[in-house]
Scaffold this active site. Structure first.
Site, PDB file in Angstrom:
ATOM      1  N   ASP A 172       0.909  -1.141   0.000  1.00 45.08           N
ATOM      2  CA  ASP A 172       0.000   0.000   0.000  1.00 45.08           C
ATOM      3  C   ASP A 172       0.942   1.183   0.000  1.00 45.08           C
ATOM      4  OD1 ASP A 172      -1.482   2.269   0.886  1.00 45.08           O
ATOM      5  OD2 ASP A 172      -3.090   0.874   1.372  1.00 45.08           O
ATOM      6  N   HIS A 173       1.101   1.837  -1.145  1.00 43.35           N
ATOM      7  CA  HIS A 173       2.207   2.805  -1.234  1.00 43.35           C
ATOM      8  C   HIS A 173       2.020   3.983  -0.287  1.00 43.35           C
ATOM      9  CE1 HIS A 173      -0.372   5.008  -4.098  1.00 43.35           C
ATOM     10  NE2 HIS A 173       0.404   6.042  -3.901  1.00 43.35           N
ATOM     11  N   HIS A 235      -5.857   2.696   1.057  1.00 45.07           N
ATOM     12  CA  HIS A 235      -5.043   3.819   1.553  1.00 45.07           C
ATOM     13  C   HIS A 235      -5.671   4.508   2.764  1.00 45.07           C
ATOM     14  CE1 HIS A 235      -2.904   3.094  -2.076  1.00 45.07           C
ATOM     15  NE2 HIS A 235      -3.616   3.843  -2.875  1.00 45.07           N
TER      16      HIS A 235
END
Ligand code: BG6
Length: 484
Positions: A172-173, A235
């Protein structure tokens, strides 16, 4: 500090993610001396290409996304790349891949699946069948992990049939963003906040991830997902977890993930009546952005019937002692007024004022953690207006801009995360049960929406979303903060 030698195999190496994020991130890590001499990157995709052709494309991609290229460093980086045509869901190329990896089975081997999730299962099965899942192997996958709980479980099971959980890195950047990690530093490396971090002192929390861009070239994927699946399920819920979790025992991966999981499980499930009351879906119409007039979502998609949401706002609650009756207002959308992501923690009013009415109103303290564009932390406090004119109060920000405080380049999230994969550090990656718990909360909302069959509310591009999203929070006597 150098990481250990590795072979990184990138599936989808000619795709947008590889060109835009992975190659520039790896170039930067190489430039900073983090990649050992014999680190290799094997680029794989379906089409035929020579090493030289791929290197030329990779060079182009790095130049496009990195300013101030250092030419010798770029040449050295390109030397690490080789290219193999591999059919992710067919048999072509797999023997070649096995042969390319065979000379050093002992080094760390990372498979990065920068491809559509439709191929995750097929690729894992082939990695297993060709004996490539060595003990040192790890696999990296991108969201979306499923489109609901059931498909996520099936995907996790297919990957889990070949890799152990400690070999699986679900990216999950947002967790790789500097300020997101700073949220943990802020909470757990300071004495100031933690004693106040609860329902007794916090009135509510807002999490906004607003984008100015539309769906760009990704309408095909996006239309099957929508803002809920694309941003909120992953996110935004991850950000919520980091704000709301109990202090973990340590920064150890499972300590942190255990605490995040408890938050996800404590999210109050929404029944259809709550979904109607506490969620808003929107879809952008034509309007204006900084660059001029822009078309609406339906025109871009060329499908007047799509009911996919490009905006979602909702009120979540965490049913535990720390957060009882503290709403978490979450919102995200495309083509909004600005690109800004921030977490706002609104404290409660002081219990009693000693000041005269002339002093003016006393605003409650507010902590703003800004993720982008300009990262920083800001605390709104009350002070006395300077001068001899008596006691007048004013709200001012105690401001900490990271760009000003540290004059260094802000690394991209992928740089940190890719090196964590090589180091085997899973703290900033999602565990299987977290992903499934997030879906367990999101699924009933998606189902209620499908059942209601109400089209998303239109909003003009370049605004803050549908008016219903404003009403959602104003009904509670609160307001979205957009002024910071
Ligand atoms: C991705 C979403 O995960 O995050 C995109 O699929 C979105 O739709 C992007 O634009 C936003 O990332 P960032 O880092 O630019 O905020």
């Amino acid at each position: 500090i150098e990481v250990d030698p590795f072979d990184l195999v990138v599936f989808g190496a000619t795709g947008d993610l590889a060109y835009r994020k992975l190659l520039p991130a790896l170039y930067h890590r190489d430039l900073d001396g983090q990649l050992p001499e014999d680190a290799r990157i094997l680029a794989c995709s379906r089409r035929d290409m020579s090493d030289a052709e791929y290197r030329a494309r990779a060079a182009e991609a790095v130049r496009e996304h990195v300013s101030d290229i250092e030419e010798p460093a770029l040449s050295r980086f390109l030397e690490r790349l080789s290219y193999l045509a591999v059919d992710a869901s067919g048999e072509r190329g797999w023997e070649d891949l096995a042969a390319a990896l065979e000379d050093r089975p002992e080094v760390i081997r990372a498979f990065y699946l920068a491809v559509s999730p439709d191929f995750f299962g097929a690729i894992c099965e082939r990695i297993g069948r060709h004996g490539l899942a060595s003990d040192t192997a790890r696999i990296v996958i991108e969201k979306p992990i499923g489109k609901d709980g059931q498909s996520a479980r099936a995907l996790n099971a297919a990957i889990g049939a070949v890799f152990r959980e400690d070999q699986i890195f679900r990216i999950d950047h947002y967790l790789g963003k500097e300020t997101v990690q700073n949220l943990m530093a802020l909470r757990f490396a300071n004495a100031l906040f933690e004693p106040l971090w609860n329902a007794a002192h916090i009135d509510h929390v807002q999490i906004t991830v607003a984008e100015a861009l539309g769906v760009e070239g990704r309408a095909g994927y996006y239309d099957t997902a929508g803002a809920m699946r694309d941003m909120l399920q992953n996110h935004i819920l991850q950000l919520l977890c980091l704000v709301a979790m109990e202090p973990p025992e340590s920064m150890d991966a499972d300590s942190v993930r255990d605490e995040k999981l408890k938050v996800l499980k404590a999210l109050r499930p929404m029944d259809p009546a709550m979904v109607e009351r506490a969620t808003v879906r929107g879809q952008y119409r034509a309007g204006a952005s900084a660059g001029g007039a822009v078309p609406g979502y339906l025109e871009e998609l060329d499908d007047p019937g799509s009911q996919t949401e490009t905006f979602v706002a909702l009120k979540a609650e965490i049913a535990n002692w720390r957060w009882a009756n503290v709403p978490f207002y979450l919102r995200t959308g495309k083509r909004l007024a600005d690109r800004v992501s921030e977490i706002v923690v609104q404290f409660r009013p002081i219990p009693h004022s000693i000041f005269e009415e002339e002093a003016g109103p006393i605003s409650s303290n507010r902590l703003v953690i800004r993720l982008q564009p300009d990262e920083g932390v800001r605390m709104q406090i009350m002070i006395k207006d300077p001068g001899p004119g008596g006691m007048r109060l004013r709200q001012v920000p105690l401001d900490m801009s990271f760009a000003e405080a540290f004059r260094v380049r802000n690394p991209d999230a992928y740089e940190r995360l890719l090196m964590d994969v090589i180091r085997g550090n899973q703290t900033l990656f999602m565990r299987r049960d977290e992903v499934e718990a997030a879906w367990a909360w999101v699924d009933p909302i998606l189902e209620a929406w499908a059942h209601l069959r109400e089209p998303p509310k239109g909003y003009t591009s370049g605004t803050w979303g549908p008016s219903a999203a404003i009403a959602l929070i104003e009904r509670d006597g609160r307001t979205w903060f957009e002024d910071l």
